[in-house]
Design a protein around this motif. Sequence first.
Motif, PDB file in Angstrom:
ATOM      1  N   ILE A  70      69.099 -40.826  50.419  1.00 22.90           N
ATOM      2  CA  ILE A  70      68.436 -39.772  51.197  1.00 22.90           C
ATOM      3  C   ILE A  70      67.201 -39.261  50.434  1.00 22.90           C
ATOM      4  O   ILE A  70      66.932 -38.071  50.356  1.00 22.90           O
ATOM      5  N   LEU A 130      72.785 -35.573  45.310  1.00 21.15           N
ATOM      6  CA  LEU A 130      74.016 -36.326  45.616  1.00 21.15           C
ATOM      7  C   LEU A 130      74.822 -36.632  44.356  1.00 21.15           C
ATOM      8  O   LEU A 130      76.040 -36.693  44.391  1.00 21.15           O
ATOM      9  N   GLN A 137      79.282 -31.538  49.186  1.00 18.40           N
ATOM     10  CA  GLN A 137      78.404 -31.512  50.366  1.00 18.40           C
ATOM     11  C   GLN A 137      77.704 -32.848  50.622  1.00 18.40           C
ATOM     12  O   GLN A 137      77.511 -33.241  51.772  1.00 18.40           O
ATOM     13  N   GLY A 138      77.281 -33.531  49.544  1.00 22.49           N
ATOM     14  CA  GLY A 138      76.515 -34.767  49.710  1.00 22.49           C
ATOM     15  C   GLY A 138      77.319 -35.867  50.377  1.00 22.49           C
ATOM     16  O   GLY A 138      76.777 -36.667  51.157  1.00 22.49           O
ATOM     17  N   PHE A 141      77.720 -34.710  54.133  1.00 21.51           N
ATOM     18  CA  PHE A 141      76.422 -34.772  54.819  1.00 21.51           C
ATOM     19  C   PHE A 141      76.093 -36.210  55.238  1.00 21.51           C
ATOM     20  O   PHE A 141      75.501 -36.452  56.285  1.00 21.51           O
ATOM     21  N   GLY A 165      66.640 -34.780  53.014  1.00 18.49           N
ATOM     22  CA  GLY A 165      67.932 -34.090  53.165  1.00 18.49           C
ATOM     23  C   GLY A 165      67.983 -32.667  52.661  1.00 18.49           C
ATOM     24  O   GLY A 165      67.248 -31.792  53.135  1.00 18.49           O
ATOM     25  N   VAL A 216      69.870 -21.664  51.418  1.00 19.08           N
ATOM     26  CA  VAL A 216      69.315 -21.792  52.755  1.00 19.08           C
ATOM     27  C   VAL A 216      69.458 -20.452  53.470  1.00 19.08           C
ATOM     28  O   VAL A 216      68.707 -20.145  54.385  1.00 19.08           O
ATOM     29  N   ALA A 217      70.413 -19.649  53.014  1.00 20.64           N
ATOM     30  CA  ALA A 217      70.568 -18.292  53.556  1.00 20.64           C
ATOM     31  C   ALA A 217      70.592 -17.332  52.375  1.00 20.64           C
ATOM     32  O   ALA A 217      71.143 -17.655  51.324  1.00 20.64           O
ATOM     33  N   ASP A 239      82.860 -27.748  51.758  1.00 18.66           N
ATOM     34  CA  ASP A 239      81.482 -28.046  52.151  1.00 18.66           C
ATOM     35  C   ASP A 239      80.718 -26.753  52.421  1.00 18.66           C
ATOM     36  O   ASP A 239      79.505 -26.665  52.186  1.00 18.66           O
ATOM     37  N   LYS A 240      81.423 -25.761  52.909  1.00 19.55           N
ATOM     38  CA  LYS A 240      80.900 -24.401  53.103  1.00 19.55           C
ATOM     39  C   LYS A 240      79.836 -24.258  54.183  1.00 19.55           C
ATOM     40  O   LYS A 240      79.327 -23.158  54.377  1.00 19.55           O
ATOM     41  N   SER A 241      79.412 -25.344  54.854  1.00 19.22           N
ATOM     42  CA  SER A 241      78.397 -25.166  55.904  1.00 19.22           C
ATOM     43  C   SER A 241      79.064 -25.020  57.272  1.00 19.22           C
ATOM     44  O   SER A 241      78.399 -24.744  58.258  1.00 19.22           O
ATOM     45  N   VAL A 283      77.345 -27.279  59.924  1.00 21.86           N
ATOM     46  CA  VAL A 283      75.888 -27.391  60.065  1.00 21.86           C
ATOM     47  C   VAL A 283      75.380 -28.690  59.428  1.00 21.86           C
ATOM     48  O   VAL A 283      74.511 -29.356  59.978  1.00 21.86           O
ATOM     49  N   HIS A 284      75.949 -29.081  58.306  1.00 26.86           N
ATOM     50  CA  HIS A 284      75.464 -30.294  57.634  1.00 26.86           C
ATOM     51  C   HIS A 284      75.576 -31.518  58.522  1.00 26.86           C
ATOM     52  O   HIS A 284      74.602 -32.248  58.698  1.00 26.86           O
TER      53      HIS A 284
HETATM   54  C1  HEC Z   1      69.893 -29.342  58.188  1.00 28.41           C
HETATM   55  C2  HEC Z   1      69.739 -28.443  57.076  1.00 28.41           C
HETATM   56  C3  HEC Z   1      70.608 -28.665  55.851  1.00 28.41           C
HETATM   57  C4  HEC Z   1      70.676 -29.796  55.080  1.00 28.41           C
HETATM   58  C5  HEC Z   1      69.918 -31.089  55.271  1.00 28.41           C
HETATM   59  C6  HEC Z   1      71.592 -29.518  54.017  1.00 28.41           C
HETATM   60  N1  HEC Z   1      72.070 -28.240  54.133  1.00 28.41           N
HETATM   61 FE1  HEC Z   1      73.422 -27.338  52.920  1.00 28.41          FE
HETATM   62  N2  HEC Z   1      73.598 -25.797  54.214  1.00 28.41           N
HETATM   63  C7  HEC Z   1      72.813 -25.615  55.352  1.00 28.41           C
HETATM   64  C8  HEC Z   1      73.263 -24.429  56.046  1.00 28.41           C
HETATM   65  C9  HEC Z   1      72.650 -23.841  57.306  1.00 28.41           C
HETATM   66  C10 HEC Z   1      74.368 -23.920  55.311  1.00 28.41           C
HETATM   67  C11 HEC Z   1      75.228 -22.695  55.645  1.00 28.41           C
HETATM   68  C12 HEC Z   1      74.611 -21.432  55.163  1.00 28.41           C
HETATM   69  C13 HEC Z   1      75.462 -20.250  55.533  1.00 28.41           C
HETATM   70  O1  HEC Z   1      76.130 -20.280  56.565  1.00 28.41           O
HETATM   71  O2  HEC Z   1      75.447 -19.308  54.737  1.00 28.41           O
HETATM   72  C14 HEC Z   1      74.534 -24.792  54.158  1.00 28.41           C
HETATM   73  C15 HEC Z   1      75.466 -24.600  53.140  1.00 28.41           C
HETATM   74  C16 HEC Z   1      75.451 -25.276  51.922  1.00 28.41           C
HETATM   75  C17 HEC Z   1      76.154 -24.892  50.721  1.00 28.41           C
HETATM   76  C18 HEC Z   1      77.072 -23.690  50.571  1.00 28.41           C
HETATM   77  C19 HEC Z   1      76.381 -22.585  49.829  1.00 28.41           C
HETATM   78  C20 HEC Z   1      75.230 -22.003  50.577  1.00 28.41           C
HETATM   79  O3  HEC Z   1      74.102 -22.067  50.035  1.00 28.41           O
HETATM   80  O4  HEC Z   1      75.439 -21.479  51.688  1.00 28.41           O
HETATM   81  C21 HEC Z   1      75.835 -25.807  49.736  1.00 28.41           C
HETATM   82  C22 HEC Z   1      76.294 -25.814  48.295  1.00 28.41           C
HETATM   83  C23 HEC Z   1      74.966 -26.785  50.343  1.00 28.41           C
HETATM   84  N3  HEC Z   1      74.745 -26.431  51.662  1.00 28.41           N
HETATM   85  C24 HEC Z   1      74.441 -27.886  49.677  1.00 28.41           C
HETATM   86  C25 HEC Z   1      73.749 -28.918  50.319  1.00 28.41           C
HETATM   87  C26 HEC Z   1      73.473 -30.205  49.731  1.00 28.41           C
HETATM   88  C27 HEC Z   1      73.839 -30.620  48.334  1.00 28.41           C
HETATM   89  C28 HEC Z   1      72.813 -30.920  50.687  1.00 28.41           C
HETATM   90  C29 HEC Z   1      72.363 -32.364  50.620  1.00 28.41           C
HETATM   91  C30 HEC Z   1      73.408 -33.339  50.382  1.00 28.41           C
HETATM   92  C31 HEC Z   1      72.641 -30.066  51.857  1.00 28.41           C
HETATM   93  N4  HEC Z   1      73.240 -28.873  51.596  1.00 28.41           N
HETATM   94  C32 HEC Z   1      71.942 -30.411  53.017  1.00 28.41           C
HETATM   95  C33 HEC Z   1      71.766 -26.425  55.752  1.00 28.41           C
HETATM   96  C34 HEC Z   1      71.512 -27.692  55.256  1.00 28.41           C
END
Ligand code: HEC
Length: 348
Positions: free
Chosen positions: A153, A160, A195-196, A199, A225, A247-248, A325-327, A330-331
């Motif tokens: 990516i 990753l 997460q990687g 995702f 990514g 991201v937030a 993953d905590k998203s 969304v991922h």
């Molecule tokens: C399309 C946009 C997007 C991509 C691409 C993405 N993320 Fe996220 N990620 C988010 C969102 C939106 C959240 C949820 C934030 C929240 O609800 O607080 C999140 C949550 C997270 C969190 C939990 C902590 C946090 O900051 O809220 C981690 C750690 C994380 N992502 C790491 C990664 C990693 C590592 C990658 C690549 C492998 C990745 N993300 C790719 C949008 C993305």
Amino acid sequence: MKMNNLFVAILSLAMIFSFGACQTEIGPAGPAGPAGPAGPAGSDGQNGAENCVDCHGGNQLITAKMFQWENSVHATGGHYERNSTSCAICHTSQGFLEVAGTGGLATAATINDPLPQNCYTCHQIHNTYTSADWALTTQDPVTFWVGGETRDIGKANLCLNCHQARPRDPALPNPAETGTITLTSSSWGPHHGAQGTLFTGAGAYKTQGSTPYENSLHTTLVENGCITCHMAPVDGGRAAGGHTFRVASEDGSLNTNGCVQCHTDTDALELQVVATQAEIDDLMTQLADKLVAAGIFNASLKLVPGDYTYDQAGAAWNYTFVLEDKSFGVHNAKFTRALLKNSIEALQ
Ligand code: HEC
Ligand code: HEC
Ligand code: HEC
Ligand code: HEC
Ligand code: HEC
Ligand code: HEC
């Protein structure tokens, strides 16, 4: 005291005179020798201070990124003291640099004076002492430890390396086979921060079920990514984006600067995020109920060590995977849905 000092002074004077008397006479200096050959030409201003100021100059480039980084969990998380050989590869800067790009699972020794992920972990700082040193320490495709699939990516391959599932003992079973597995640890699962792997649709227990395994378009469409969404331009301050890697912001407001190239209506996007996360949260609750009913999880949703079928252990793995993953979808919404729905079906 005064008498003592006076005595020492007189003694020293006496010694100087007596040594002087022993010295032999020195003759007159000889003539100067011929001049030596010219030395080789010096290199062209290499590593001169003019390169240093590209980074350390008045542009405050480093200071701005440092200001953001100081508010990132990389800087504040506090888990860099996980410096034993198998943890240090992700939790310490030195351990990561020792194994980066090799796929190595451990450092040679415990890392002394451990540092968290910092400028030197991700950038080739002070390698050539020019602006070229902003290059990332690695962006090679990554072969995951769990499942062995390789993913590319772009620049986010850097992320990753650490944000992937860790191999466990016993290994994640193969869903194409049937059998039982003995889990001895209540923390069996993909580890925090995978997460990687999620995702990119890897590292999961893909049990048969009515929902097909597909990735969200995020997996392939979002160039670079993680970086596009998590390091999007900062709206002033250091709440989210850039080198905060958030991201937030901590109060929960989403930085949509990385999303707008595709999701042009930000109000609609914010509603969509809430809807996706609520749907995944609901599926998680359904799966947790099934895991508790089957005695695989206890009432506080912790794994109970014991003998399980592959499908039971796999469902527990998938639950932990999505949770950590905590998203909340969304991922990689499509893949996350398929994992949860098919795991629920497998436990019927
Ligand atoms: C399309 C946009 C997007 C991509 C691409 C993405 N993320 Fe996220 N990620 C988010 C969102 C939106 C959240 C949820 C934030 C929240 O609800 O607080 C999140 C949550 C997270 C969190 C939990 C902590 C946090 O900051 O809220 C981690 C750690 C994380 N992502 C790491 C990664 C990693 C590592 C990658 C690549 C492998 C990745 N993300 C790719 C949008 C993305
Ligand atoms: C690619 C950009 C870049 C270039 C070029 C560069 N540096 Fe640095 N330097 C950094 C970064 C980033 C840090 C770490 C910032 C921090 O920790 O405060 C740093 C830190 C330092 C430090 C603090 C001690 C340390 O090692 O952390 C010194 C001293 C230093 N640099 C001197 C120099 C000199 C002298 C040159 C030129 C020969 C130079 N730098 C060229 C980016 C650069
Ligand atoms: C050297 C390994 C390593 C690399 C490379 C790395 N991370 Fe991390 N990351 C971690 C660790 C370890 C933590 C947890 C830090 C702690 O708690 O002390 C973390 C934490 C985070 C968090 C905060 C998670 C939370 O719970 O709030 C985000 C977001 C994140 N990383 C995103 C990224 C992105 C994006 C990249 C790539 C640009 C990246 N990371 C590269 C190891 C790494
Ligand atoms: C977890 C990994 C990570 C850490 C830690 C990190 N960076 Fe970065 N940095 C990145 C990534 C990824 C990019 C985006 C690279 C790109 O888009 O080419 C970047 C971009 C930059 C850029 C822009 C470079 C350019 O080519 O214009 C600067 C300057 C920079 N970082 C400085 C720093 C400084 C200073 C620190 C320490 C305070 C730091 N970074 C820490 C990952 C990291
Ligand atoms: C493959 C890289 C990797 C390895 C190896 C690794 N970790 Fe982690 N660890 C992470 C990441 C990434 C996070 C941050 C997860 C997040 O916040 O989303 C993390 C988070 C943690 C946390 C914080 C959990 C929380 O909820 O705040 C602990 C504790 C931890 N790891 C312990 C360990 C121990 C102990 C080892 C060695 C036995 C280890 N880790 C090995 C990547 C790794
Ligand atoms: C490169 C384009 C692109 C970027 C950047 C992007 N998205 Fe998306 N996103 C899409 C597309 C296309 C879809 C619908 C198709 C799919 O999910 O397969 C989508 C779907 C979604 C969904 C719905 C998922 C579902 O199925 O329920 C959410 C939520 C979402 N995106 C959030 C975000 C957030 C938040 C960001 C920024 C942090 C972001 N996206 C950045 C292209 C993008």
